[in-house]
Design a protein around this motif. Structure first.
Motif: not given
Length: 734
Positions: A116-120, A259-264
């Protein structure tokens, strides 16, 4: 667990005492805050092992990423969680128990948070400065003893990730972790999206470079594992015991919620991990494995080198040795492993007697062949097949000796039949595959021996008891027609016609319909040629008024006429090859030429075509005279004409036929294939694996508007003259 504030104050030390230390809310706030925790702190253990059914809104996930980005240069928490992730993976490998353990749970959580954080960090890097990841630890904190001095953080992490993928079987207990690791690798390798389409020495891809530096034995097991996962495509229920570790009761853990929230909001690739039914898709692990493998084998690292150049001046008093900087591509061990892979059922030296030095990757070619045939409708599968056929001589040989070539060819031909629904890149790759296969004479002979009872997807006409070769001819001609009306691409035309030319001398009992389509192809191209000639003549008359624009239009038309001249000559070469080498076996071709002989008449005295038409008219004169000699009652029917042709084919000796050099077209990959494959692969990954990426950060290809396709291949003609091979390019030069 205690109450948790709905909106925590990120990184605030004053609020730490007011919230329970065992809440994920507090722990994540601390992780992204400005206080640095050493690797040995118990904080990391608490962060990675506490699941809660807490739902985070997308804006809070985004805010958390922003906060860590602000503090990471001081805390180095991204590097530290990556190190803990690697340690968890190493511990998981050494765990002998088959039951799910807290180690697996911590590993999944660590991989998840890291992704999550690496992608950002990657997609928000300023000016592609990957050093903002701060993958090294602070100088005040010593390097952990489990990281050797010659390794950096990314090498330690990638070694652990690849070791787990390569050594641990996929099972209900490990499925989720395998899937998370594949997605982590896609995220880690997405630094390629920040660079331009042409790799340069300034490009920075720390994780994929770390993957390239692994020992050959690990590379082999990783390539094998990824291919086996693609072949078997295991589907594991996430409602099994392995998933209960990551949840309380029936609720997903907080990291899945994050992750689900971030995906949106951030389009992360993890929202599909748990579907409404709790079942993993059959193709999910297989597709991710294939995408990771393709990115690894097509990676090209451009490095700077120094080569000595001697100054050969006439001054004998001195000879200066100059140093000149140069760039070159380093070897790709994953590509090499795939190129030297052998069949697990067939252990021997290669056909030239060369033995590959070192360990060799052994694969079940039969299972791989079947899997590719099943999923060739997918673009990534076509890319894998291309990579194997183009790079691995053993696999190409294996395919060519299979008696069930329809397993591969039928899905390819169906995809080409539905060309309007396919991307132009997919059409190119499928046509190149056919061109590579058509280079082999045994392939061209065997496809005409395989009879298809029916072709249900072909809608224009019922095709019963049609040979695979006839269907291939029909489909290639149909693709030319589609390209003529839609894509208008010279390279596509050339590839189709080159494949037909390779097939022509080996044609056997070509069907009536495919024979008609072949003659109609000449008619279609000739009508286009005549129309262009008329337009050119009109433009030249208008250009006589010294109009610069008129001259330019006339030149453009002449260029296009030159292209169609070469296409017409190539079709005539195809017909000549059939009539010269395979006429007795193809009465339907003779019938089609006789039935439409008027289409050749306008070109009989044309200086560019007359020589190639001599053989066609020799055949027409022979069979027309035999027809005239027949005494028949009533009108000629198709059956009567065909019967006369069949009878006289037996007595055909080819007298008067002019022998032309038999054309043989080969595919040769261009010198810089990475300029096509790397952007193409990442476009597939972004569209198929739901790996969203900030479009403003993508420099690898144009996002809006879509980038135009760059040709990735060359087609060459190999003519044998007096026993020697002479190659000449057949691309039409404007």
């Amino acid at each position: 667990m205690g109450a948790v504030p709905s909106t925590p104050r990120w990184g605030s030390s004053t609020s730490s005492a007011s919230r329970p230390l065992d809440t994920v809310e507090y722990l994540i706030s601390t992780f992204i805050g400005d206080e640095s925790f050493p690797l040995s702190s118990d904080f990391w253990n608490k962060l990675l092992q506490l699941p809660l059914n807490l739902h985070w809104q997308p804006d809070r996930v985004h805010q958390a990423c922003q906060t860590l980005a602000q503090n990471n240069y001081r805390t180095r928490h991204l590097a530290k969680i990556l190190i803990h992730m690697a340690r968890c993976l190493q511990e998981s490998i050494s765990t002998s128990s088959g039951a799910p353990s807290i180690v697996y749970m911590k590993a999944v959580n660590a991989v998840y948070i890291s992704s999550v954080f690496l992608k950002y960090f990657i997609e928000n890097a300023k000016d592609e400065k990957i050093e903002e990841l701060h993958l090294s630890l602070e100088e005040s904190e010593p390097m952990p003893t489990d990281i050797t001095k010659d390794l950096n953080t990314q090498e330690f992490v990638m070694h652990s990730v690849l070791s787990f993928i390569g050594s641990i079987d996929v099972s209900p207990d490990t499925y989720l972790l395998h899937l998370e690791l594949l997605n982590f690798m896609l995220v880690a390798m997405s630094t390629q999206l920040l660079s331009g389409p042409s790799p340069g020495p300034e490009d920075v891809n720390p994780f994929i470079d770390a993957a390239m530096s692994q020992e050959s034995s690990l590379v082999l097991v990783v390539v094998r594992r990824l291919l086996l996962s693609y072949i078997s495509g295991p589907s594991i229920s996430l409602n099994s015991a392995s998933y209960s570790v990551y949840s309380e009761g029936s609720q997903p853990g907080v990291l899945q919620r994050v992750g689900s929230a971030a995906a949106n909001f951030m389009l992360l690739p993890f929202n599909f991990l748990v579907s409404s039914s709790g079942e993993g898709s059959r193709s999910l692990l297989a597709d991710c494995s294939l995408h990771v493998l393709l990115i690894l084998i097509h990676y090209r690292k451009c490095v700077e080198g120094i080569e000595p150049i001697t100054d050969k001046s006439n001054d004998t008093t001195a000879s200066d040795s100059l140093l000149k900087g140069s760039t070159h591509f380093s070897d790709n061990p994953y590509c090499k492993a795939l190129e030297h892979a052998t069949d697990v059922e067939f252990d021997r030296a290669d056909t030239e007697g060369n033995v590959h030095v070192g360990p060799v990757l052994r694969l079940p070619f039969a299972s791989l062949f079947d899997a590719l045939g099943m999923y060739l409708a997918d673009e990534a599968a076509a890319l894998l097949l291309y990579s194997l056929l183009q790079g691995n001589a053993g696999f190409l040989e294996y395919v060519l000796v299979r008696t069930d070539l329809d397993t591969l060819l039928m899905p390819i031909l169906e995809a080409l039949y539905n060309a309007p629904k396919r991307t132009s890149n997919q059409i190119y790759m499928l046509l190149i595959i056919l061109l590579i296969l058509s280079q082999d004479s045994s392939f061209n002979a065997s496809i005409h021996k395989l009879i298809l009872p029916s072709v249900p997807w072909y809608k224009e006409r019922l095709l019963h008891q049609t040979s695979l070769g006839s269907l291939m001819v029909i489909t290639l001609i149909r693709t030319v027609q589609y390209n003529l009306s839609k894509l208008r691409d010279v390279y596509l035309h050339t590839t189709c016609l080159a494949t037909l030319a390779n097939m022509a001398p080996h044609v056997h009992r070509l069907s009536a319909y495919s024979s008609q389509r072949l003659v109609s192809l000449f008619d279609m191209l000739s009508r286009k040629y005549n129309k262009l000639a008329e337009v050119r003549d009109n433009q030249m008359r208008l250009a006589k008024g010294n109009s610069f624009e008129g001259n330019g239009l006339a030149d453009d038309t002449s260029t296009e006429m030159h292209i169609y001249t070469d296409f017409l000559r190539l079709v005539l070469e195809i017909l000549n090859a059939i009539l010269t080498y395979a006429l007795p076996r193809n009465p339907e071709v003779v019938y089609a030429i006789m039935h439409r002989q008027e289409v050749f008449q306008p070109f009989r005295n044309h200086p560019r075509f007359s020589e190639l038409l001599e053989n066609i008219y020799t055949v027409l004169d022979f069979f027309n005279s035999r027809m005239d000699a027949q005494n028949t009652d009533g009108e000629w029917s198709v059956e009567k004409v065909l019967q006369v042709i069949i009878i006289n084919c037996r007595s055909w000796r080819g007298e008067g036929m002019k022998m032309f050099t038999q054309l043989r077209f080969t595919y040769e990959q261009e010198s810089h294939p990475e300029e096509f494959f790397i952007p193409y692969l990442w476009q597939l990954v972004l569209s198929r694996c739901t790996l969203g990426f900030n479009p403003r950060s993508i420099n690898l290809f144009t996002v809006d508007p879509p980038s135009e396709k760059q040709s990735d291949y060359e087609v060459e003609s190999s003519d044998r003259v007096n026993g020697e091979s002479a190659k000449q390019a057949v691309f039409v030069d404007p």
